[in-house]
Design an enzyme around this catalytic site. Sequence first.
Site, PDB file in Angstrom:
ATOM      1  NE  ARG A 108      40.680  46.398  44.080  1.00 25.56           N
ATOM      2  CZ  ARG A 108      39.565  47.142  44.058  1.00 25.56           C
ATOM      3  NH1 ARG A 108      38.580  46.833  43.244  1.00 25.56           N
ATOM      4  NH2 ARG A 108      39.437  48.182  44.841  1.00 25.56           N
ATOM      5  CG  HIS A 135      39.723  48.907  50.116  1.00 24.07           C
ATOM      6  ND1 HIS A 135      40.775  49.404  49.380  1.00 24.07           N
ATOM      7  CD2 HIS A 135      38.596  49.145  49.362  1.00 24.07           C
ATOM      8  CE1 HIS A 135      40.315  49.901  48.232  1.00 24.07           C
ATOM      9  NE2 HIS A 135      39.007  49.757  48.202  1.00 24.07           N
ATOM     10  CD  GLN A 138      36.732  53.312  49.796  1.00 23.81           C
ATOM     11  OE1 GLN A 138      36.939  52.959  48.650  1.00 23.81           O
ATOM     12  NE2 GLN A 138      36.073  54.423  50.084  1.00 23.81           N
ATOM     13  CG  ASP A 227      31.665  47.271  51.142  1.00 19.02           C
ATOM     14  OD1 ASP A 227      31.307  47.497  49.968  1.00 19.02           O
ATOM     15  OD2 ASP A 227      32.648  46.552  51.427  1.00 19.02           O
ATOM     16  CB  CYS A 267      33.829  51.741  49.886  1.00 17.92           C
ATOM     17  SG  CYS A 267      33.043  50.123  49.813  1.00 17.92           S
ATOM     18  NE  ARG A 295      40.259  54.656  47.173  1.00 20.72           N
ATOM     19  CZ  ARG A 295      40.012  53.492  46.550  1.00 20.72           C
ATOM     20  NH1 ARG A 295      38.774  53.076  46.414  1.00 20.72           N
ATOM     21  NH2 ARG A 295      41.000  52.730  46.106  1.00 20.72           N
TER      22      ARG A 295
HETATM   23  N1  NVA Z   1      34.065  44.711  50.239  1.00 23.59           N
HETATM   24  C1  NVA Z   1      34.076  44.970  48.827  1.00 23.59           C
HETATM   25  C2  NVA Z   1      34.672  46.304  48.555  1.00 23.59           C
HETATM   26  C3  NVA Z   1      34.626  46.755  47.123  1.00 23.59           C
HETATM   27  C4  NVA Z   1      35.333  48.064  46.917  1.00 23.59           C
HETATM   28  C5  NVA Z   1      34.839  43.880  48.109  1.00 23.59           C
HETATM   29  O1  NVA Z   1      35.871  43.437  48.619  1.00 23.59           O
HETATM   30  O2  NVA Z   1      34.387  43.448  47.037  1.00 23.59           O
HETATM   31  N1   CP Z   2      35.774  51.460  46.392  1.00 25.28           N
HETATM   32  C1   CP Z   2      36.548  50.827  45.479  1.00 25.28           C
HETATM   33  O1   CP Z   2      37.633  50.338  45.785  1.00 25.28           O
HETATM   34  O2   CP Z   2      36.024  50.800  44.234  1.00 25.28           O
HETATM   35  P1   CP Z   2      36.557  49.912  43.014  1.00 25.28           P
HETATM   36  O3   CP Z   2      36.339  48.469  43.417  1.00 25.28           O
HETATM   37  O4   CP Z   2      35.731  50.314  41.835  1.00 25.28           O
HETATM   38  O5   CP Z   2      38.016  50.175  42.826  1.00 25.28           O
END
Ligand code: NVA
Ligand code: CP
Length: 310
Positions: A108, A135, A138, A227, A267, A295
Site C-alpha cells: 500500500r 484499489h 477492494q 467513499d 469501502c 475483503r
Molecule cells: N480513497 C480512500 C480509500 C480508503 C480505503 C483513500 O485512498 O484514502
Molecule cells: N477499505 C480499505 O482498504 O480499508 P483500510 O484502509 O482500513 O485498509
Amino acid sequence: MSKNKAMKDFINISDFTSADLAQLLDLAIADKKLFRAGALPKTLQNKTLAMIFEKPSLRTRVSFETAMSQLGGHAIYLTQADIGLGKREPVKDIARVLGRICDGIMARTFSHDMVVELAAHSPRPVINGLTDWSHPCQAMADLMTVQETFSSLKGRTMVFIGDGNNVARSLGFACAKLGMKFILSSPEGYELDEASSQAMLEMSPESYRLERQPMVAVKHADAIYTDTWVSMGQEQERAKRLSDLSEFQINAKLLSAAPRHAIVLHCLPAYRDHEITDEAFELHAATIMEEAENRLHFQRTLLNVLLADS
Ligand code: NVA
Ligand code: CP
C-alpha cells in the site's frame, strides 16, 4: 483455478481479462462457503507474505494477515518507518530481497509507480493493497458482494456518488470488465481522468456514464457506492473538498430516488455526515459489513491463486 502466465501480480483490474476476473469472483464465493464449512485446505503452509504499508489500514492489513494465517502461512507487517521504501533502500533492491525471502509482496503506497516498480523487480507476486491510483482488491470484494446479492452482475447498475478517486477508478474498471453499467456522479473537477473513462467506454459503450445530478444518477441503481471525500494524502485539501462535494452525499433524500432493492456499499472508513449520513449507513450496515468481510474471502482466494505455486 490455475494461474495463467499474465497473472503474476495483481496491480490493476484492467490488466486482467473479463474471464479471469469472473473466475476469481466465482472461486472466492465458493471458497467463502468452503471456509464457513471448515473445509478450506491450508494450501499456503510455510509461505510468507511481506506487507508494505506507507499509509494506515484496518481492513487491508487485517484481511491479508488473517487470510495468510487461515491458509497456514504467515504475513509480515512492514511500515515505511521499518524499511524506508525508496529512502533507506531503493525500491528495486527491496523488491528483489523480499522476492527472494518471501513468497509474495502486498504493498500500500502513495505512488502507483512504486507498486509497479516492486512488481517489475520482484521474482514473486506483488499485490496492490491501494495506491493513489487504484484499489483493485477492494473493487473485487465489492463486486463479490453485488454478485452474492443479485446472483449475477451482467446488466446491473453501479452508481458511485462523490469523488472520482482510486476506489471509483478500480470499481469502474471492474464493472466495465464484468458487464455492469457504471455511473459516476461527481462535481466538476472530481471526475475520473479522461483516459480511464475512455478505456471503460472502449470495453463497452454502456459501461461508463458521468451524471452530475446524484438524484438522477441513482434512478436505476442496483448498487450505490461512496467513499471518503478526503483520501489519504489529501488532508491539506480537506476544507475545499468537503465544500465542493457537499451535495454528493448518500442520505435519505437521495435513497428515496433509488429503487427499493438498491444496496449501498462503502469501502470504509466512513465519515458520517460527509459522504454518508449515519442513518443511511446504519440502514445498509449489514451489506457494508459483508462487503468488508469479503475483503478477507476475495484476498484469500487471490493469495491461493498467486502464491500457491510461486
Ligand atoms: N480513497 C480512500 C480509500 C480508503 C480505503 C483513500 O485512498 O484514502
Ligand atoms: N477499505 C480499505 O482498504 O480499508 P483500510 O484502509 O482500513 O485498509
